[in-house]
Every structure is written in structure tokens, then in C-alpha cells.
Enzyme design. Structure first.
Site, PDB file in Angstrom:
ATOM      1  N   CYS A 182      -3.340  -4.468  -8.022  1.00 45.80           N
ATOM      2  CA  CYS A 182      -3.031  -3.054  -8.253  1.00 45.80           C
ATOM      3  C   CYS A 182      -3.403  -2.603  -9.655  1.00 45.80           C
ATOM      4  O   CYS A 182      -3.447  -1.420  -9.937  1.00 45.80           O
ATOM      5  CB  CYS A 182      -1.558  -2.807  -7.994  1.00 45.80           C
ATOM      6  SG  CYS A 182      -0.525  -3.752  -9.109  1.00 45.80           S
ATOM      7  N   SER A 200       0.839  -1.202   0.000  1.00 48.88           N
ATOM      8  CA  SER A 200       0.000   0.000   0.000  1.00 48.88           C
ATOM      9  C   SER A 200       0.877   1.256   0.000  1.00 48.88           C
ATOM     10  O   SER A 200       2.033   1.229   0.441  1.00 48.88           O
ATOM     11  CB  SER A 200      -0.914  -0.024   1.213  1.00 48.88           C
ATOM     12  OG  SER A 200      -0.136  -0.088   2.381  1.00 48.88           O
TER      13      SER A 200
HETATM   14  P1  NAD Z   1       0.538  -3.613   2.897  1.00 45.82           P
HETATM   15  O1  NAD Z   1       1.161  -2.297   2.630  1.00 45.82           O
HETATM   16  O2  NAD Z   1      -0.419  -3.713   4.036  1.00 45.82           O
HETATM   17  O3  NAD Z   1       1.666  -4.725   3.179  1.00 45.82           O
HETATM   18  C1  NAD Z   1       2.758  -4.896   2.296  1.00 45.82           C
HETATM   19  C2  NAD Z   1       3.924  -5.484   3.075  1.00 45.82           C
HETATM   20  O4  NAD Z   1       4.349  -4.550   4.084  1.00 45.82           O
HETATM   21  C3  NAD Z   1       3.601  -6.771   3.812  1.00 45.82           C
HETATM   22  O5  NAD Z   1       4.730  -7.602   3.772  1.00 45.82           O
HETATM   23  C4  NAD Z   1       3.315  -6.309   5.234  1.00 45.82           C
HETATM   24  O6  NAD Z   1       3.582  -7.328   6.180  1.00 45.82           O
HETATM   25  C5  NAD Z   1       4.262  -5.132   5.388  1.00 45.82           C
HETATM   26  N1  NAD Z   1       3.765  -4.072   6.282  1.00 45.82           N
HETATM   27  C6  NAD Z   1       2.470  -3.795   6.620  1.00 45.82           C
HETATM   28  N2  NAD Z   1       2.414  -2.697   7.397  1.00 45.82           N
HETATM   29  C7  NAD Z   1       3.683  -2.265   7.547  1.00 45.82           C
HETATM   30  C8  NAD Z   1       4.271  -1.156   8.227  1.00 45.82           C
HETATM   31  N3  NAD Z   1       3.527  -0.295   8.907  1.00 45.82           N
HETATM   32  N4  NAD Z   1       5.607  -0.999   8.148  1.00 45.82           N
HETATM   33  C9  NAD Z   1       6.368  -1.866   7.448  1.00 45.82           C
HETATM   34  N5  NAD Z   1       5.859  -2.929   6.793  1.00 45.82           N
HETATM   35  C10 NAD Z   1       4.542  -3.141   6.838  1.00 45.82           C
HETATM   36  O7  NAD Z   1      -0.137  -4.079   1.519  1.00 45.82           O
HETATM   37  P2  NAD Z   1      -1.072  -5.345   1.281  1.00 45.82           P
HETATM   38  O8  NAD Z   1      -2.400  -5.088   1.898  1.00 45.82           O
HETATM   39  O9  NAD Z   1      -0.348  -6.595   1.629  1.00 45.82           O
HETATM   40  O10 NAD Z   1      -1.191  -5.325  -0.320  1.00 45.82           O
HETATM   41  C11 NAD Z   1      -2.153  -4.571  -1.003  1.00 45.82           C
HETATM   42  C12 NAD Z   1      -1.579  -3.271  -1.501  1.00 45.82           C
HETATM   43  O11 NAD Z   1      -0.463  -3.521  -2.361  1.00 45.82           O
HETATM   44  C13 NAD Z   1      -2.562  -2.480  -2.365  1.00 45.82           C
HETATM   45  O12 NAD Z   1      -2.467  -1.129  -2.035  1.00 45.82           O
HETATM   46  C14 NAD Z   1      -2.081  -2.732  -3.789  1.00 45.82           C
HETATM   47  O13 NAD Z   1      -2.452  -1.737  -4.723  1.00 45.82           O
HETATM   48  C15 NAD Z   1      -0.609  -2.806  -3.578  1.00 45.82           C
HETATM   49  N6  NAD Z   1       0.067  -3.503  -4.665  1.00 45.82           N
HETATM   50  C16 NAD Z   1       0.789  -2.761  -5.551  1.00 45.82           C
HETATM   51  C17 NAD Z   1       1.437  -3.380  -6.606  1.00 45.82           C
HETATM   52  C18 NAD Z   1       2.220  -2.576  -7.599  1.00 45.82           C
HETATM   53  O14 NAD Z   1       2.876  -3.151  -8.446  1.00 45.82           O
HETATM   54  N7  NAD Z   1       2.173  -1.264  -7.535  1.00 45.82           N
HETATM   55  C19 NAD Z   1       1.357  -4.785  -6.750  1.00 45.82           C
HETATM   56  C20 NAD Z   1       0.618  -5.510  -5.809  1.00 45.82           C
HETATM   57  C21 NAD Z   1      -0.012  -4.856  -4.764  1.00 45.82           C
END
Ligand code: NAD
Length: 427
Positions: free
Chosen positions: A287, A232
Site C-alpha cells: 500500500c 482493498s
Molecule cells: P482484499 O480486500 O481482497 O482482502 C482483504 C481481506 O478481506 C482478506 O482477508 C480477504 O479474504 C477478505 N475479503 C475479500 N473479499 C471480501 C469481501 N467481499 N467481504 C469480506 N471480506 C473479504 O485485499 P488484498 O487483495 O488481500 O490486499 C491488497 C489490498 O490491501 C490493496 O488494496 C492494498 O493497498 C491494501 N493494503 C492496505 C494497507 C494499508 O495499510 N492501508 C496495507 C496492506 C494492504
């Protein structure tokens, strides 16, 4: 084909110094979105364990970096064959832990294999060169491994997103450290075991579970030279700031709110299928999913086609589940708020029939909401579910003005039969 859910609870420890090691900080459960039951347990590493893993990775990388790329590629070639052999079993596990359909989980792995095959070709590419700087001065440049490279990945592509980087990092002589999503840690078991079986020396592939604490310990460790992040936007920004503040290379990819421009001359069948599949694929949890439809002029027949296609999808085999009950509650709350704000529900996923035997799972059917206003929650917040918001536009200029005001930038599409109009939108 339907997803086969694991019959036993799987345990996924951390891969530290080439072995599966139980984390010292306790554990967390992995719940399948299909039926809301526990299918796995992952253990959490302590800061000491993370430090130990990263020091070991650093030492292991020194030899790997000196190993000729042709030999490194041989290990990756073995890795490819093992992944192909185990494709279905990995896809079932991925699907079970993240709620995707089996077909989507398999397709994600196939995309990952494409990256792996590209990485195998790196041995034949130019990894350096020479320049004549001045009389008697020649300069040589080479691509050297960075050392230890970390990657933090999201829940929605537990196999494909890590595979964007694993093969390239390893082919180019780095040690790879993976922090999978805390919602989908199990796929790491299969990928790490495949690398071990392929003959990757110990320490070059590390798996560390957890959330923010593990991420901070990894970013801050002096031996970690570069960090990849996908997730995210808010977390992407935090990871980017923390890493770059320490002078490290960071590539951070964030969230999206993808708009589709639909013009009245668009092919009815193609636009109905394309737009419906775009917002319902991976239950809208990707995404690149369509999220907002900029409907220009009279496109009623097209909207009917989208509704027809979306409402025909069978949950479970043709559309997957949402990742958590919290996400389901958030989406239902969002639909209620959007409806109260005056939008009109054309297709209500809250009413869709849940697959038999999976009544407790996190299901939400495709939802189409009309008469949404630009800038409102439905049009501007990344909801991350199978929800398509329709914004009515009188002409293409208005649609493009809205599109260009969106703060996200992953994707934009246009459905039209006119090459000239398509070109205008693309530009
Ligand atoms: P997320 O940001 O909640 O988590 C991503 C990763 O970060 C995970 O490994 C999680 O454990 C870790 N994480 C969570 N909170 C954290 C924090 N406060 N500090 C450090 N690390 C932390 O995302 P998600 O819910 O797993 O995935 C969905 C999101 O990913 C959506 O916003 C989607 O659009 C995005 N996404 C983007 C792409 C791209 O190519 N741009 C591809 C896939 C997903």
C-alpha cells in the site's frame, strides 16, 4: 538468500478453542506464486464452528482480562523469543505463499517484532487516572479490555499486518480472532503455534479461514466488540459499514495510489534508487508503493537512473512474484490498454526473463510507462504491481494540483535538494 519452498503440502486448519480443527465446509488450495504449484491446503469453518470459536474466546477472555498485565506481557515476551528463534523458517513460508523475496518476508516480520516490543512496554504506561470532578467528587478512568477483537488481513503482508494488532490486543487483555487472507493462510500456522508454545491460554487466539462468509459471521457475532481490517478500499468500506451498523468499533485501512514528486534538483543516485525500489519492492504489491511519478521539468537523467536500477533487478531474489495468475493477466491487460491509449512504455516488464525452474510462476518485471495523463487508468486506478506511471508536469504547482486531486491518501513523497520546496510539498 533465496526462498526455500515447502517440500510437502502443508495443511492449515482453524484454531478453535485452542486446537487446530478441520473446517466443516471443505478446503481450498494454497498456490505458491513462485512456481504456481500447490504448497498448502486450508480448511473452511462452518458458521457453527465460527460461533463455537467466538463463544469460547469470549469465555477465555474473562480470565485473561483479569490477569495482571505484567503476567500477560510475560507470555508475549516468550512469543517474541520464539518468533526470533523461528524468524527464517517463518519468512521462508511467508515468502513461498505470497511471492515476496525472502529478504522482504524477513523484514516484514522484523517490523512486526517492533510492534511486539512496543506492546511489551504497555505495562509501564498509564492505564488509567483520577480527576477531581467537583468538591467531594472524584472520577476514575481505566483502560479496560474490549473483549473479543477480530482482525481481517490482506495477502501482501501475511505476517506484518496481523502483528500490527496481535501483540497490542493480547497485552491489553483481549481475545484475538484472526481471519487471514484466503490467498495466504499458512503463515497463521506458525504464528498461532508460537503463541501456544509461549504459554497463551486456550481460546485467546483463534484462527478462522475463508472469505466473505467467514468475515460476515465474525463481524455479526455479538461477542465480537471491535474489528480491524486491512485490504482493498471496496472491501474496507463494506466491512466498515457492516461493523459500525451493528454499533461496533471498526478500524478499516484501504488501498492506495501513491504519487512521487520528482524535481530536477534531486540527487540523481538517491532518487534513482529510492523511486525504483519504491515501485518494485514487494513487486509493487504494497500500500506504500510508488505508483505515479510526477516528473517536473527536465528530469531525464533521473528517469534513466530509475530505469537502470529497475532493469538490473533479478526476479526471485531481488524482486518477488505477483500473487495470482489472475492478477498477472489483469496487469498485462492494463499495460496493453494504457499503451493503446497513447502512453509510451520505457521499460517493459512483460519481456523480462523468468527465473530458471520457475517459468510457471506469476512473474512480471518492472514496467515504466511515460506520457500518462492525470485521471487516466494508469494514473488513478490502484493496479497493485511493479508499474510506475510517469505524468509530465511543467512546474511544481501543476504537480501539486494533480497530487491533491488523488482520491487515495496513503503516501506522497518528494525528491528535491531544496528544503524549502520539500517543505512546501509536505505542507
Ligand atoms: P482484499 O480486500 O481482497 O482482502 C482483504 C481481506 O478481506 C482478506 O482477508 C480477504 O479474504 C477478505 N475479503 C475479500 N473479499 C471480501 C469481501 N467481499 N467481504 C469480506 N471480506 C473479504 O485485499 P488484498 O487483495 O488481500 O490486499 C491488497 C489490498 O490491501 C490493496 O488494496 C492494498 O493497498 C491494501 N493494503 C492496505 C494497507 C494499508 O495499510 N492501508 C496495507 C496492506 C494492504
Amino acid at each position: 538468500m533465496q526462498t526455500v519452498l515447502p517440500k510437502e503440502v502443508l495443511t492449515c486448519h482453524n484454531m478453535i478453542c485452542g486446537e487446530w480443527v478441520q473446517g466443516e465446509l471443505g478446503s481450498f488450495d494454497v498456490i505458491s506464486p513462485y512456481h504456481a504449484q500447490k504448497i498448502g491446503v486450508a480448511t473452511l469453518p462452518s458458521k457453527n464452528q465460527i460461533d463455537q470459536a467466538l463463544e469460547f474466546a469470549h469465555k477465555a477472555q474473562k480470565n485473561w482480562g483479569k490477569t495482571p498485565i505484567k503476567e500477560r506481557s510475560q507470555v508475549l515476551y516468550n512469543f517474541r523469543n520464539i518468533l526470533i528463534r523461528d524468524l527464517d523458517s517463518i519468512a521462508h513460508l511467508k515468502s513461498a505463499e505470497c511471492g515476496k523475496t525472502f529478504g522482504e518476508a524477513r523484514a516484514g516480520l522484523m517490523k512486526g517484532l517492533e510492534v511486539l516490543e512496543f506492546a511489551l512496554s504497555l505495562q509501564n504506561l498509564d492505564l488509567g487516572g483520577k480527576l477531581e470532578g467537583a468538591r467531594g467528587v472524584s472520577c476514575e478512568y481505566r483502560r479496560e479490555p474490549l473483549g473479543v477483537v477480530a482482525n481481517i488481513t490482506p495477502f501482501n503482508f501475511p505476517g506484518m499486518v496481523p502483528m500490527w494488532t496481535i501483540p497490542i490486543c493480547l497485552a491489553l487483555g483481549n481475545a484475538y480472532v484472526w481471519k487471514p487472507s484466503d490467498k495466504t493462510p499458512l503463515t497463521a500456522l506458525k504464528i498461532a503455534n508460537a503463541l501456544v508454545e509461549a504459554g497463551l491460554p486456550r481460546g485467546l487466539f483463534t484462527v478462522l479461514h475463508g472469505g466473505i462468509e467467514s468475515v460476515h459471521a465474525i463481524i455479526d457475532h455479538p461477542q465480537v466488540k471491535a474489528i480491524g481490517f486491512v485490504g482493498s478500499t471496496k472491501v474496507a468500506q463494506a466491512v466498515y459499514q457492516r461493523g459500525t451498523h451493528l454499533g461496533k468499533r471498526v478500524l478499516a485501512l484501504g488501498g492506495a495510489k501513491n504519487h512521487i514528486v520528482l524535481l530536477p534538483d534531486a540527487n540523481l543516485e538517491l532518487s534513482g534508487l529510492g523511486i525504483s525500489d519504491s515501485f518494485t519492492g514487494c513487486a509493487g504489491q504494497r500500500c506504500m508503493a510508488a505508483s505515479v511519478l510526477l516528473a517536473v521539468g527536465n528530469v531525464e537523467p533521473h528517469i534513466q537512473k530509475i530505469i537502470e536500477r529497475a532493469s538490473s533487478l533479478k526476479l526471485g531474489s531481488e524482486m518477488g512474484a505477483l500473487i495470482t495468475q489472475t492478477q498477472k493477466d489483469f496487469l498485462i491487460g492494463a499495460i496493453e490498454r494504457i499503451e493503446k491509449a497513447g502512453a509510451k512504455i520505457l521499460l517493459d516488464g512483460r519481456r523480462l526473463q523468468v527465473p530458471q525452474g520457475y517459468e510457471n510462476g506469476y512473474w512480471l518485471g518492472p514496467t515504466i510507462i511515460d506520457q500518462v495523463f492525470p485521471g487516466s487508468e494508469a494514473a488513478s486506478v490502484e493496479l497493485f504491481g511493479p508499474i510506475l506511471s510517469i505524468v509530465r508536469c511543467k512546474d511544481l504547482s501543476e504537480a501539486m494540483k494533480i497530487e491533491n486531486s488523488v482520491e487515495y491518501g496513503n503516501a506522497c513523497s518528494v525528491f528535491t535538494s531544496s528544503g524549502a520546496l520539500a517543505d512546501r510539498v509536505v505542507r
